[in-house]
Design a protein around this motif. Structure first.
Motif, short mmCIF file in Angstrom:
data_model
loop_
_atom_site.label_atom_id
_atom_site.label_comp_id
_atom_site.label_asym_id
_atom_site.label_seq_id
_atom_site.Cartn_x
_atom_site.Cartn_y
_atom_site.Cartn_z
N THR A 264 23.16 -16.01 -3.75
CA THR A 264 22.72 -17.93 -4.52
C THR A 264 21.39 -17.36 -5.66
N ARG A 266 21.44 -14.06 -7.11
CA ARG A 266 21.58 -12.87 -7.74
C ARG A 266 20.37 -11.78 -8.36
N HIS A 355 29.07 -19.47 -5.20
CA HIS A 355 28.93 -20.17 -5.75
C HIS A 355 29.61 -21.67 -5.07
#
Length: 425
Positions: A264, A266, A355
């Protein structure tokens, strides 16, 4: 311009693009000068053998470069008739693009070479082929334009030129002792070569180098070395099992354990090798996100408390029917200028699966390992426009959006009346 070391990364890349444009402008400015020198007969007046010999001395360049400049001048300069009227140059579309610094001198040489190979009975295709090659040269490098031109010619003239020398007519393979090994030499007809290449394809895919190396996506073996390794592996599988394995039947062997926060945000890290026999290693978030798109890797996503949320989901990967549809649509790696075939590509989620992206064709695109990494860097973006992938470059890459036409040479060089399809970018 300010000193290079003072620039930001993007400013430096923009400066590089601007510098190449100035090189293109200077190259284009030489065309009328060389043409005028040739028209005046200055080489003969100054006791040079020919115009290239004159240019070698005046410009201090090699003879091949001088000859290329003369050829550009002959085909890109306007023609002045004896009546005083001016006629269009031999290659008007290429001349206009070169004059606007939209293509380089290398592009000019490549396109001239392709057009020179058009046989007389296909002269009607010469102008459409010139226009299409120039259009794609605005966003493809000269190597890619050369490949595109070669493939377009192969489709326009499938019979090709007659061979000058006698060729073998039967398949041959010779194994000859050489040093500490054996040297193999052979010849195969087109059908046999296609069968052999198909069988070797899953066994000759470039593989990553040692994990942790500076360039972990590069295979240091040459094509010939990969073909050699693949042929040996093909023999081993045939002897051991009596049947050849395919890429689709290879077992998933690698796992990547990823905290949900990494997917979520990165940021953070992940662990390679959970449950695969001890091949474990910490990797950064960027590498974990890239591996999470690879159908050969099982993602194990952990909740913030540590328990697994899921151990991979079958619907996360493109199924066999979707792979066939992607191969038909994209033809191979869809990144502009890449000619890697579809069987060596990954079905990448345009909206990352982590994502919330769906495993549907409008959200999938074929990418080779190298360009998969490029997309995950985040500076290039891709979308499906008109049913085909369109790539948007970062600001420092001139030319705007583009798509890969190397896998669709059938659309290049066609006469408009015969259904020529205009490109979107």
């Amino acid at each position: 311009m300010q000193q290079a070391w003072r620039t930001t990364d993007d400013e430096l890349l923009v400066a590089l693009a601007d510098a190449q444009r100035r090189v293109n402008e200077a190259s284009a400015a030489m065309v009328p000068l060389v043409a005028e020198a040739a028209t005046r007969g200055l080489a003969e007046q100054k006791a040079f053998r020919d115009v290239p010999d004159l240019l070698r001395t005046v410009q201090n360049v090699s003879r091949p470069t001088a000859k290329a400049r003369l050829r550009a001048a002959e085909q890109l300069s306007p023609l002045y008739l004896i009546t005083g009227r001016q006629a269009d140059p031999e290659l008007p579309v290429l001349a206009a693009a070169f004059a606007q610094a939209e293509v380089s001198a290398e592009h000019v040489r490549v396109i001239q070479s392709v057009l020179a190979a058009v046989p007389p009975h296909l002269d009607a295709h010469r102008a459409p082929l010139e226009a299409d090659l120039v259009e794609h040269a605005r966003v493809l490098d000269p190597d890619a334009v050369a490949k595109l031109g070669k493939r377009a010619l192969a489709l326009l003239d499938p019979d090709g030129p007659r061979p000058r020398d006698p060729r073998p007519t039967r398949n041959r393979l010779t194994l000859r002792p050489q040093g500490s090994g054996v040297e193999a030499r052979g010849w195969f007809d087109a059908e046999s070569a296609a069968v052999l290449r198909t069988a070797l394809s899953p066994l000759t895919v470039p593989v990553p180098s040692v994990e942790g190396a500076e360039d972990a996506t590069r295979d240091e073996r040459s094509t010939a070395e990969r073909n050699g390794d693949g042929l040996v592996e093909l023999a081993r599988r045939t002897i051991g099992s009596g049947a050849l394995g395919t890429e689709a039947t290879q077992p998933v062997q690698v796992t990547v354990t990823v905290p949900i926060e990494t997917l979520t945000s990165r940021e953070g890290g992940a662990l390679l090798g959970f449950g695969d026999g001890g091949l474990a290693g910490a990797i950064e978030a960027e590498a974990a996100l890239r591996l999470a798109c690879d159908a050969r890797v099982v993602p194990i996503v952990l909740a913030s408390t540590g328990e697994p949320l899921f151990l991979g989901r079958e619907q996360r990967f493109a199924n066999r029917a979707q792979r066939r549809a992607l191969a038909q649509r994209d033809g191979g790696c869809a990144f502009p200028g890449c000619d890697v075939p579809p069987q060596w590509c990954i079905a990448h989620h345009i909206v990352f699966w982590g994502h919330g992206g769906c495993t549907d064709l409008p959200n999938l695109v074929l990418l080779c390992g190298h360009h998969h990494t490029v997309i995950h860097k985040g500076e290039w973006t891709v979308e499906i426009d008109g049913g085909f992938p369109v790539f948007h470059p970062p600001p420092w890459v001139p030319g705007g959006p583009r798509r890969n036409v190397l896998h669709r040479p059938d659309l290049v060089g066609r006469i408009p009346e015969q259904g020529r399809v205009p490109q979107r970018c």
